[in-house]
Scaffold this active site. Structure first.
Site, short mmCIF file in Angstrom:
data_model
loop_
_atom_site.label_atom_id
_atom_site.label_comp_id
_atom_site.label_asym_id
_atom_site.label_seq_id
_atom_site.Cartn_x
_atom_site.Cartn_y
_atom_site.Cartn_z
N GLY A 54 0.87 -1.18 0.00
CA GLY A 54 0.00 0.00 0.00
C GLY A 54 0.89 1.22 0.00
O GLY A 54 2.08 1.11 0.31
N CYS A 81 5.42 -5.95 1.75
CA CYS A 81 5.73 -4.52 1.70
C CYS A 81 4.99 -3.77 2.81
O CYS A 81 5.26 -3.99 3.97
CB CYS A 81 5.45 -3.96 0.30
SG CYS A 81 6.19 -2.33 0.09
N TYR A 82 4.04 -2.90 2.47
CA TYR A 82 3.29 -2.22 3.53
C TYR A 82 2.67 -3.24 4.48
O TYR A 82 2.63 -3.04 5.70
CB TYR A 82 2.19 -1.35 2.91
CG TYR A 82 1.30 -0.68 3.93
CD1 TYR A 82 1.72 0.45 4.62
CD2 TYR A 82 0.04 -1.20 4.23
CE1 TYR A 82 0.90 1.05 5.58
CE2 TYR A 82 -0.78 -0.61 5.18
CZ TYR A 82 -0.34 0.52 5.85
OH TYR A 82 -1.15 1.11 6.78
N HIS A 168 8.67 -7.37 -3.07
CA HIS A 168 7.45 -7.82 -3.75
C HIS A 168 7.68 -9.16 -4.45
O HIS A 168 8.19 -9.18 -5.57
CB HIS A 168 7.00 -6.78 -4.79
CG HIS A 168 6.43 -5.55 -4.16
ND1 HIS A 168 5.10 -5.45 -3.80
CD2 HIS A 168 7.00 -4.38 -3.81
CE1 HIS A 168 4.88 -4.28 -3.25
NE2 HIS A 168 6.03 -3.59 -3.24
N GLU A 170 5.55 -10.93 -5.83
CA GLU A 170 4.57 -11.14 -6.91
C GLU A 170 5.03 -10.59 -8.26
O GLU A 170 4.47 -10.93 -9.28
CB GLU A 170 3.21 -10.52 -6.52
CG GLU A 170 3.15 -8.99 -6.46
CD GLU A 170 3.67 -8.39 -5.15
OE1 GLU A 170 4.46 -9.06 -4.47
OE2 GLU A 170 3.31 -7.24 -4.83
N GLY A 223 -16.88 -10.05 -30.88
CA GLY A 223 -16.04 -11.08 -31.50
C GLY A 223 -14.65 -11.08 -30.87
O GLY A 223 -13.83 -11.93 -31.16
N GLY A 224 -14.39 -10.14 -29.98
CA GLY A 224 -13.13 -10.14 -29.23
C GLY A 224 -13.19 -11.23 -28.16
O GLY A 224 -14.27 -11.75 -27.86
N ASP A 226 -12.84 -11.21 -24.90
CA ASP A 226 -13.55 -10.97 -23.65
C ASP A 226 -15.06 -11.06 -23.82
O ASP A 226 -15.74 -11.76 -23.06
CB ASP A 226 -13.17 -9.60 -23.07
CG ASP A 226 -11.66 -9.44 -22.99
OD1 ASP A 226 -10.97 -10.47 -22.96
OD2 ASP A 226 -11.18 -8.29 -22.98
N SER A 227 -15.59 -10.36 -24.81
CA SER A 227 -17.04 -10.41 -24.95
C SER A 227 -17.49 -11.79 -25.40
O SER A 227 -18.56 -12.26 -25.03
CB SER A 227 -17.55 -9.31 -25.89
OG SER A 227 -17.15 -9.52 -27.21
N SER A 228 -16.67 -12.49 -26.18
CA SER A 228 -17.04 -13.84 -26.63
C SER A 228 -17.13 -14.79 -25.45
O SER A 228 -18.07 -15.58 -25.33
CB SER A 228 -16.00 -14.41 -27.60
OG SER A 228 -15.89 -13.58 -28.72
N LYS A 366 -6.10 -11.72 -18.81
CA LYS A 366 -6.38 -12.21 -20.16
C LYS A 366 -6.13 -13.71 -20.29
O LYS A 366 -6.93 -14.43 -20.88
CB LYS A 366 -5.49 -11.44 -21.13
CG LYS A 366 -5.92 -11.50 -22.56
CD LYS A 366 -7.14 -10.66 -22.76
CE LYS A 366 -7.38 -10.23 -24.15
NZ LYS A 366 -8.40 -9.18 -24.20
#
Ligand code: XMP
Length: 510
Positions: A54, A81-82, A168, A170, A223-224, A226-228, A366
């Site tokens: 943070g 970290c924080y 970090h 991650e 048709g991308g 994400d929306s598919s 993604k």
């Protein structure tokens, strides 16, 4: 009961990345705000808790804190970290807020021991981003790593199963970061690591089915990826109560609109409405060559069409959007300068009344969305489809947009994509396409002079599209694409390859 980890969010910028690292190890992680009451946390039977980083100092009265009781629940905690400083502070240690030497970036870490760092060599590189540091560890803790400037880069109290790292783990720059998560999840928390994407899919379908009952959901399908994937998921949950509107603005790549329609109609059971409005968009764009105006016109027109069509459908209860986590970060709270007005298909219509918005993929990255798509049986060409901007070919057709230029662009682009795929490069290059420039140049074909269009080819490699390198495509692949384009696409006599990184360039030319 499914094992899960809580990522307690104290406002750091890498919080989703922490959850992602945990999920990569097949343990389900959920992120909750530091405002979540401790009673709620107790109820959930978490296998472990991770305090995130943070931007604050633990001594700032406004900085996020937590009930110290959380360290006595018997649930293992990892502070980052924080989160590490907060653990030290809550457990009675001392954090120094007047540090002379802050550490930012790659720093050499020296391990002293400990369970958490068991997979670390004696010296390694970690990623630091802090000013304050832990000066005295709390009673019962031992220091397990240091750096030249930080007397406590990691600490642990094994008996109470409390662990903390100042760096970090991650971020990829921490060489052995994954080892921290492995030790914490498997050795400390005793997780089995049996969470897979099919669980997410099954659970989402079940939850949406229960939550929505007979309610109706509307979605803009582009048709991308994400929306598919959203549409596929929701169709499994509510079938015909989902209606998708596919606004075909006529700025898609070669045959793309037909392919999207065909695939969805055959594989999924929902109402699909395709609105063909190429001429409407082209007439609005006629005579416009300024990139930002093009983007704005397309974004606005898209919403108008969507509104008009949805009104014809009667009352829809929810609007579904394919928002994924990177969209959430990019549209965040910062005051960053607007480089391009991004238009995402599925932008919010203003004049349609919904009970709420549904964003099934909001917490996924993604690659996780792709895994969900494959689980659901979305065809591979859609799951691995490279990103395609909302304004479509309009931003790859420099200057004024005409039917002739679009036709040339579609054909040149299709050839380039074919050659990239034939060379087996389609999965290693993140985005590749053709651009039709606003330049004509002189050439010679047969014995005659030509004065024709200049096509540019663009191909980039990147992790996140915020920065990109141009792809080092083998010359023979470029040579083949170039000669096919000039031979097969009428109106093109010259092809160039864009060798600019982002920054200073952007991926799209407009
Ligand atoms: P730039 O050109 O900004 O592009 O470097 C970065 C990534 O974003 C895509 N892009 C868009 N995606 N709506 C989108 O959904 C847009 O308006 C848009 N403009 C650019 C671009 O293709 C690249 O992947």
């Amino acid at each position: 009961m499914r094992e899960k980890i809580l990522v307690l969010d104290f406002g750091g910028q890498y919080n989703q990345l922490i959850a992602r690292r945990v999920r990569d190890l097949c343990v389900y992680a959920e992120i909750k705000s530091f405002k979540t009451p401790i009673a709620e946390i107790k109820e959930q039977n978490y296998k472990g808790i991770i305090f995130t980083g943070g931007p604050n100092s633990v001594y700032d009265p406004k900085s996020p804190s937590y009930d110290p009781e959380i360290l006595n629940l018997g649930v293992p905690v990892l502070g980052i970290c924080y989160g590490a400083q907060l653990m030290a502070h809550l457990a009675g240690g001392k954090v120094n807020a007047n540090a002379g030497a802050s550490e930012y970036g790659k720093i050499e870490l020296h391990k002293k021991g400990g369970l958490l760092l068991k997979g670390f060599p004696e010296n390694s590189v970690c990623w630091m981003s802090h000013r304050d540091y832990i000066e005295n560890v709390p009673h019962g803790f031992e220091v397990t790593a240091v750096t030249a400037d930080c007397p406590c880069a990691a600490m642990e109290n094994r008996e109470k199963r409390l662990f903390a790292v100042q760096f970090h783990p991650e971020v990829n720059h921490t060489e052995y970061g994954t080892e921290i998560f492995k030790s914490f999840l498997f050795d400390v928390c005793g997780c089995k690591g049996d969470w897979i994407m099919s669980d997410f899919v099954e659970e989402s379908i079940k939850n949406y089915r229960e939550m929505l009952g007979d309610k109706k959901v509307l979605c803009a399908l582009s048709g991308g990826v994400d929306s598919s994937v959203c549409a596929a998921l929701m169709s499994k949950a509510i079938g015909k109560n989902l209606t998708c509107i596919f606004v075909d603005h006529g700025l898609m790549r070669k045959n793309e609109g037909d392919m999207v329609e065909k695939e969805f109609a055959s594989a999924f059971d929902f109402n699909l409405i395709r609105v063909n409005c190429e001429s409407r968009f082209l007439s609005k764009l006629s005579g416009v060559s300024d990139p930002e105006r093009k983007r704005k016109i397309i974004g606005e027109e898209f919403i108008r069409v969507f509104e008009e069509e949805s009104k014809k459908l009667g009352r829809m209860d929810y609007l579904m959007q394919g928002t994924i986590y990177p969209d959430v970060i990019e549209s965040g709270t910062g005051d960053a300068a607007v480089i391009k007005s991004h238009h995402n298909v599925g932008g919010l219509p203003e004049n349609v009344d919904f009970d709420g918005i549904i964003e099934p993929l909001r917490n996924l990255f993604k690659d996780e969305v792709r895994k969900v798509g494959l689980e659901l049986g979305v065809p591979e060409f859609l799951v691995y489809r490279q990103p395609f901007p909302g304004p479509g070919l309009a931003v790859r057709c420099l200057g004024e947009i005409t039917n002739d230029k679009l036709e040339i662009l579609r054909n040149a682009d299709a050839i380039f994509r074919e050659e990239i795929a034939a060379a087996g490069l389609d999965k290693s290059i993140n985005q590749y396409f053709a651009v039709i420039t606003d330049t004509k140049s002189v050439g010679v074909m047969g014995d005659s002079r030509t004065y024709d269009h200049l096509i540019a080819l663009r191909a980039v490699t990147t992790d996140d599209f915020m920065t990109c390198d141009w792809a080092k495509i083998p010359f023979e692949v470029l040579a083949k694409a170039s000669s096919r384009i000039t031979n097969e696409v009428k109106g093109v006599n010259r092809v160039v390859y864009d060798i600019t990184q982002k920054p200073p360039a952007t991926v799209e030319w407009e």
